[in-house]
Design a protein around this motif. Structure first.
Motif, PDB file in Angstrom:
ATOM      1  N   SER A 137      52.401 -63.895  53.625  1.00 56.10           N
ATOM      2  CA  SER A 137      52.062 -63.696  52.724  1.00 56.10           C
ATOM      3  C   SER A 137      51.997 -62.342  51.928  1.00 56.10           C
ATOM      4  CB  SER A 137      50.997 -64.690  51.666  1.00 56.10           C
ATOM      5  OG  SER A 137      50.236 -64.464  50.333  1.00 56.10           O
ATOM      6  N   THR A 138      52.803 -61.781  51.111  1.00 62.22           N
ATOM      7  CA  THR A 138      52.647 -60.643  50.971  1.00 62.22           C
ATOM      8  C   THR A 138      52.044 -60.342  49.829  1.00 62.22           C
ATOM      9  OG1 THR A 138      54.448 -61.126  48.409  1.00 62.22           O
ATOM     10  CG2 THR A 138      54.720 -60.211  50.735  1.00 62.22           C
ATOM     11  N   ASP A 139      51.648 -61.196  48.655  1.00 56.94           N
ATOM     12  CA  ASP A 139      50.372 -61.445  47.537  1.00 56.94           C
ATOM     13  C   ASP A 139      49.229 -61.049  48.006  1.00 56.94           C
ATOM     14  OD1 ASP A 139      51.272 -63.658  47.901  1.00 56.94           O
ATOM     15  OD2 ASP A 139      49.994 -64.620  46.457  1.00 56.94           O
ATOM     16  N   ASN A 140      48.296 -60.819  48.183  1.00 63.26           N
ATOM     17  CA  ASN A 140      46.948 -59.978  48.370  1.00 63.26           C
ATOM     18  C   ASN A 140      45.886 -59.874  47.149  1.00 63.26           C
ATOM     19  OD1 ASN A 140      43.870 -59.337  49.391  1.00 63.26           O
ATOM     20  ND2 ASN A 140      44.692 -58.328  51.263  1.00 63.26           N
ATOM     21  N   PRO A 141      45.075 -61.112  46.641  1.00 68.55           N
ATOM     22  CA  PRO A 141      44.149 -60.867  46.222  1.00 68.55           C
ATOM     23  C   PRO A 141      43.549 -59.912  45.440  1.00 68.55           C
ATOM     24  CG  PRO A 141      44.098 -62.885  46.625  1.00 68.55           C
ATOM     25  CD  PRO A 141      44.693 -61.906  47.245  1.00 68.55           C
ATOM     26  N   LEU A 142      43.182 -59.623  46.896  1.00 70.01           N
ATOM     27  CA  LEU A 142      41.932 -58.063  46.719  1.00 70.01           C
ATOM     28  C   LEU A 142      43.077 -56.890  46.163  1.00 70.01           C
ATOM     29  CD1 LEU A 142      39.305 -57.822  46.950  1.00 70.01           C
ATOM     30  CD2 LEU A 142      39.919 -57.371  49.464  1.00 70.01           C
ATOM     31  N   VAL A 143      44.343 -56.657  46.752  1.00 70.69           N
ATOM     32  CA  VAL A 143      44.442 -55.444  46.468  1.00 70.69           C
ATOM     33  C   VAL A 143      45.067 -55.519  44.886  1.00 70.69           C
ATOM     34  CG1 VAL A 143      46.784 -54.350  46.891  1.00 70.69           C
ATOM     35  CG2 VAL A 143      45.426 -55.850  48.453  1.00 70.69           C
ATOM     36  N   THR A 144      45.600 -57.041  44.491  1.00 73.29           N
ATOM     37  CA  THR A 144      45.881 -57.048  43.119  1.00 73.29           C
ATOM     38  C   THR A 144      44.584 -56.415  41.712  1.00 73.29           C
ATOM     39  OG1 THR A 144      47.521 -58.685  43.742  1.00 73.29           O
ATOM     40  CG2 THR A 144      46.728 -58.013  41.356  1.00 73.29           C
ATOM     41  N   LEU A 145      43.136 -56.924  42.763  1.00 72.57           N
ATOM     42  CA  LEU A 145      42.224 -56.865  41.798  1.00 72.57           C
ATOM     43  C   LEU A 145      42.172 -55.140  41.622  1.00 72.57           C
ATOM     44  CD1 LEU A 145      39.670 -57.283  40.313  1.00 72.57           C
ATOM     45  CD2 LEU A 145      38.437 -57.927  42.706  1.00 72.57           C
ATOM     46  N   CYS A 146      42.688 -54.504  42.599  1.00 71.55           N
ATOM     47  CA  CYS A 146      41.673 -53.314  42.808  1.00 71.55           C
ATOM     48  C   CYS A 146      42.959 -52.303  42.376  1.00 71.55           C
ATOM     49  CB  CYS A 146      41.777 -52.909  44.242  1.00 71.55           C
ATOM     50  SG  CYS A 146      40.471 -53.109  45.671  1.00 71.55           S
ATOM     51  N   GLU A 147      44.140 -52.854  42.444  1.00 68.66           N
ATOM     52  CA  GLU A 147      44.967 -52.189  41.267  1.00 68.66           C
ATOM     53  C   GLU A 147      44.551 -52.363  40.012  1.00 68.66           C
ATOM     54  OE1 GLU A 147      48.361 -53.737  42.744  1.00 68.66           O
ATOM     55  OE2 GLU A 147      49.086 -52.333  44.431  1.00 68.66           O
ATOM     56  N   ASN A 148      44.560 -52.902  39.309  1.00 63.94           N
ATOM     57  CA  ASN A 148      44.326 -53.401  38.588  1.00 63.94           C
ATOM     58  C   ASN A 148      42.351 -52.951  37.642  1.00 63.94           C
ATOM     59  OD1 ASN A 148      46.356 -55.439  37.712  1.00 63.94           O
ATOM     60  ND2 ASN A 148      45.019 -57.113  37.729  1.00 63.94           N
ATOM     61  N   VAL A 149      42.191 -52.573  38.548  1.00 62.45           N
ATOM     62  CA  VAL A 149      40.435 -52.446  38.254  1.00 62.45           C
ATOM     63  C   VAL A 149      40.442 -51.237  37.856  1.00 62.45           C
ATOM     64  CG1 VAL A 149      38.781 -51.550  39.384  1.00 62.45           C
ATOM     65  CG2 VAL A 149      39.139 -54.083  39.071  1.00 62.45           C
TER      66      VAL A 149
END
Length: 91
Positions: A35-47
């Motif tokens: 999987s290429t989508d990591n929710p933690l990475v997305t969270l970090c980018e948004n924050v």
């Protein structure tokens, strides 16, 4: 304007606090293989995007100075404008 800046920094503080909680909870989520989508990475980018915003960016270009006499000044301006429109033009 100072109150607005204070609110902006309070928002950033709340985002930071929430981020810590979400990060802690999301670290327990297993990452799926392939999987290429990591929710933690997305969270970090948004924050980080929210925290990187300049304080006061919402209010730029607004120079409203509000005092107890502001409503009176507005009323006088409107009265003068109405009187100017209603005044017949001299020929």
């Amino acid at each position: 304007m100072a109150l607005r800046m204070e609110e902006d920094y309070a928002f950033k503080e709340a985002v930071s606090t929430a981020f810590e909680g979400y990060k802690r909870e999301m670290s327990g989520i297993p990452h799926r293989e392939g999987s290429t989508d990591n929710p933690l990475v997305t969270l970090c980018e948004n924050v980080l995007g929210a925290l990187a915003e300049r304080p006061g960016r919402i209010y730029e270009g607004r120079t409203d100075v509000v005092t107890p006499l502001t409503p009176v000044g507005t009323m006088v301006k409107e009265t003068i404008a109405e009187a100017t429109r209603a005044k017949p033009q001299a020929s």
